[in-house]
Design a protein around this motif. Structure first.
Motif, mmCIF file in Angstrom:
data_model
loop_
_atom_site.group_PDB
_atom_site.id
_atom_site.type_symbol
_atom_site.label_atom_id
_atom_site.label_comp_id
_atom_site.label_asym_id
_atom_site.label_seq_id
_atom_site.Cartn_x
_atom_site.Cartn_y
_atom_site.Cartn_z
ATOM 1 N N LYS A 1 0.848 -1.184 0.000
ATOM 2 C CA LYS A 1 0.000 0.000 0.000
ATOM 3 C C LYS A 1 0.888 1.240 0.000
ATOM 4 N N VAL A 2 0.512 2.220 -0.815
ATOM 5 C CA VAL A 2 1.266 3.467 -0.894
ATOM 6 C C VAL A 2 0.347 4.617 -0.488
ATOM 7 N N GLU A 3 0.710 5.283 0.615
ATOM 8 C CA GLU A 3 -0.056 6.424 1.097
ATOM 9 C C GLU A 3 0.905 7.482 1.626
ATOM 10 N N ASN A 4 0.708 8.728 1.172
ATOM 11 C CA ASN A 4 1.528 9.851 1.650
ATOM 12 C C ASN A 4 3.025 9.561 1.536
ATOM 13 N N ASN A 5 3.404 9.024 0.384
ATOM 14 C CA ASN A 5 4.811 8.707 0.106
ATOM 15 C C ASN A 5 5.387 7.677 1.077
ATOM 16 N N THR A 6 4.519 6.861 1.633
ATOM 17 C CA THR A 6 4.941 5.791 2.535
ATOM 18 C C THR A 6 4.490 4.453 1.962
ATOM 19 N N TYR A 7 5.426 3.486 1.921
ATOM 20 C CA TYR A 7 5.126 2.158 1.392
ATOM 21 C C TYR A 7 4.952 1.198 2.564
ATOM 22 N N THR A 8 3.768 0.585 2.656
ATOM 23 C CA THR A 8 3.523 -0.445 3.661
ATOM 24 C C THR A 8 3.538 -1.800 2.958
ATOM 25 N N VAL A 9 4.533 -2.617 3.293
ATOM 26 C CA VAL A 9 4.759 -3.885 2.601
ATOM 27 C C VAL A 9 4.413 -5.037 3.534
ATOM 28 N N THR A 10 3.555 -5.922 3.060
ATOM 29 C CA THR A 10 3.161 -7.110 3.827
ATOM 30 C C THR A 10 3.872 -8.324 3.225
ATOM 31 N N TYR A 11 4.667 -8.988 4.042
ATOM 32 C CA TYR A 11 5.451 -10.116 3.523
ATOM 33 C C TYR A 11 5.737 -11.123 4.623
ATOM 34 N N GLU A 12 6.206 -12.294 4.212
ATOM 35 C CA GLU A 12 6.563 -13.360 5.151
ATOM 36 C C GLU A 12 8.046 -13.242 5.524
ATOM 37 N N THR A 13 8.340 -13.321 6.807
ATOM 38 C CA THR A 13 9.730 -13.268 7.259
ATOM 39 C C THR A 13 10.272 -14.677 7.424
ATOM 40 N N ASP A 14 11.578 -14.770 7.342
ATOM 41 C CA ASP A 14 12.237 -16.060 7.500
ATOM 42 C C ASP A 14 12.595 -16.282 8.962
ATOM 43 N N ASP A 15 13.162 -17.450 9.252
ATOM 44 C CA ASP A 15 13.583 -17.757 10.624
ATOM 45 C C ASP A 15 14.642 -16.766 11.091
ATOM 46 N N TRP A 16 14.754 -16.575 12.395
ATOM 47 C CA TRP A 16 15.614 -15.534 12.968
ATOM 48 C C TRP A 16 17.076 -15.710 12.587
ATOM 49 N N TYR A 17 17.512 -16.942 12.378
ATOM 50 C CA TYR A 17 18.926 -17.179 12.093
ATOM 51 C C TYR A 17 19.280 -16.952 10.613
ATOM 52 N N ILE A 18 18.267 -16.724 9.765
ATOM 53 C CA ILE A 18 18.546 -16.364 8.367
ATOM 54 C C ILE A 18 18.691 -14.840 8.327
ATOM 55 N N PHE A 19 19.864 -14.368 8.763
ATOM 56 C CA PHE A 19 20.063 -12.930 8.956
ATOM 57 C C PHE A 19 20.374 -12.194 7.654
ATOM 58 N N TRP A 20 20.755 -12.894 6.606
ATOM 59 C CA TRP A 20 21.180 -12.232 5.377
ATOM 60 C C TRP A 20 20.015 -11.988 4.404
ATOM 61 N N ARG A 21 18.794 -12.383 4.773
ATOM 62 C CA ARG A 21 17.650 -12.201 3.888
ATOM 63 C C ARG A 21 16.424 -11.870 4.727
ATOM 64 N N ASP A 22 15.640 -10.895 4.276
ATOM 65 C CA ASP A 22 14.461 -10.479 5.030
ATOM 66 C C ASP A 22 13.252 -11.370 4.762
ATOM 67 N N HIS A 23 12.958 -11.647 3.495
ATOM 68 C CA HIS A 23 11.737 -12.378 3.177
ATOM 69 C C HIS A 23 11.960 -13.887 3.191
#
Length: 371
Positions: free
Chosen positions: A240-262
């Protein structure tokens, strides 16, 4: 001046260097790396530009002094008495510049074919520790200098002229090639010891070979398009884009996968829209067309199949990168990747994921993040 020289010869610093001569190279190497790591951030900042320019200038001057010191042109002068420190200074600047390039390139490189050039920089960075023993080898010295010089101008010129394309890359290479040959020629004709050690044709051949190799890397898209850098790359369920702000909904990986967000495994419902969000850093006032190249792995042909190129224009200057996204409907299950590329098809980064279409599964670790 004489009193100053006597004081310098008996200084604590000089005594320390003599006592730890075996470890001095790695100390200077680490010093150059730590200095850049703690101080450098944006390649278009005045501070970064000044530091890189000073490193390159002092490296050039030091190489010149080092190569003429053996000819005793400065006998009983202060510059001659510093000759023991020239190899250490050269190593410091080699380490500082190569580490700076690693810092900038690491922001731009993903696990893709551009990694090969990044590995060369890493090898140069860590091999720098070994140069102390071989720094007197002028063939090696001038070759490394040219490689670092070429990379320096490929960073600096696009930032200064606010343009980034193939012609600018060629211009950067020609300037570094001309300046390197000028330095080599001046040293060669002013230094009898250098003329005795090297053949001018051979060293020019080495530099020309490196020049050709770097251009081949560029032609085959093996060089990341610095100073562009992929700050974020995510596969998302909604944006969603509102007032020049991007709200991104995504799945995160396990905590120990530190080199990748999704999360790589993207749980999708039938006919769900799949989004890819990227933020790309570019220096201030640079405008550049970039593309999201959506690719799907065809298990039958065992090849990556290009589905679509979707492009938009980015404008530099924002600290956390120019934000944008593309999306696809009615995607097929399987392995996907979105290559973030320039109009010259140089790879800025790659977003990998696997689409799993199953209406009985739910997305894992779903979060919303504001960019």
């Amino acid at each position: 001046m004489k009193r100053t020289l006597v004081k310098f010869r008996s200084s604590v610093f000089r005594e320390f260097i003599r006592k730890h001569e075996k470890y001095a190279p790695i100390i200077f190497f680490i010093g150059g790396f730590v200095f850049d790591t703690l101080t450098l951030g944006r390649v278009d900042r005045l501070y970064d530009l000044t530091v890189l320019s000073l490193h390159m200038t002092f490296l050039t001057i030091t190489i010149y002094l080092f190569n003429l010191a053996d000819d005793f042109k400065w006998k009983n002068r202060f510059l001659l008495r510093l000759r023991d420190y020239y190899p250490l200074a050269i190593q410091f600047f080699f380490g500082a510049l190569s580490s700076a390039y690693v810092i900038y390139f690491s922001r731009s490189v993903s696990l893709s074919k551009t990694m090969s050039f990044f590995i060369i920089l890493l090898v140069l960075l860590f091999a720098n520790e070994l140069l102390k023993k071989r720094i007197s080898n002028k063939y090696l010295q001038f070759s490394v200098y040219f490689f670092i010089n070429f990379t320096f101008f490929s960073f600096i010129i696009p930032v200064l002229i606010k343009v980034m394309n193939t012609n600018v890359f060629i211009l950067s290479g020609l300037i570094s090639f001309a300046l390197t040959l000028t330095l080599i020629s001046v040293i060669y004709f002013k230094s009898p010891s250098t003329r005795a050690e090297i053949k001018l044709g051979k060293v020019i051949g080495l530099v020309f070979g490196l020049y050709g190799m770097i251009n081949l890397f560029y032609v085959f898209n093996l060089i990341p398009p610095v100073p562009l850098a992929l700050e974020n790359g995510l596969v998302a369920h909604n944006i969603k884009v509102e007032n020049n702000t991007y709200t991104v909904t995504y799945e995160t990986d396990d905590w120990y996968i530190f080199w990748r967000d999704h999360r790589l495994k993207f749980i999708s419902e039938p006919e769900e829209t799949v989004y890819v969000f990227t933020s790309i850093f570019a220096p201030t006032d640079i405008e550049k067309s970039i593309y999201h190249r959506w690719k799907w792995y065809n298990n039958q042909t065992e090849e990556w199949q290009t589905i679509e190129d979707i492009g938009y224009t980015i404008k530099g200057g924002r600290n956390y990168g120019y934000r944008g996204y593309t999306y696809k409907n009615n995607t097929m299950p399987g392995l996907w990747k979105v290559e973030v590329i320039t109009e010259e098809e140089l790879i800025i980064g790659v977003v990998d994921f696997e689409i799993i279409i199953n209406d009985t599964l739910k997305p894992v670790n779903l979060i919303e993040k504001i960019f």
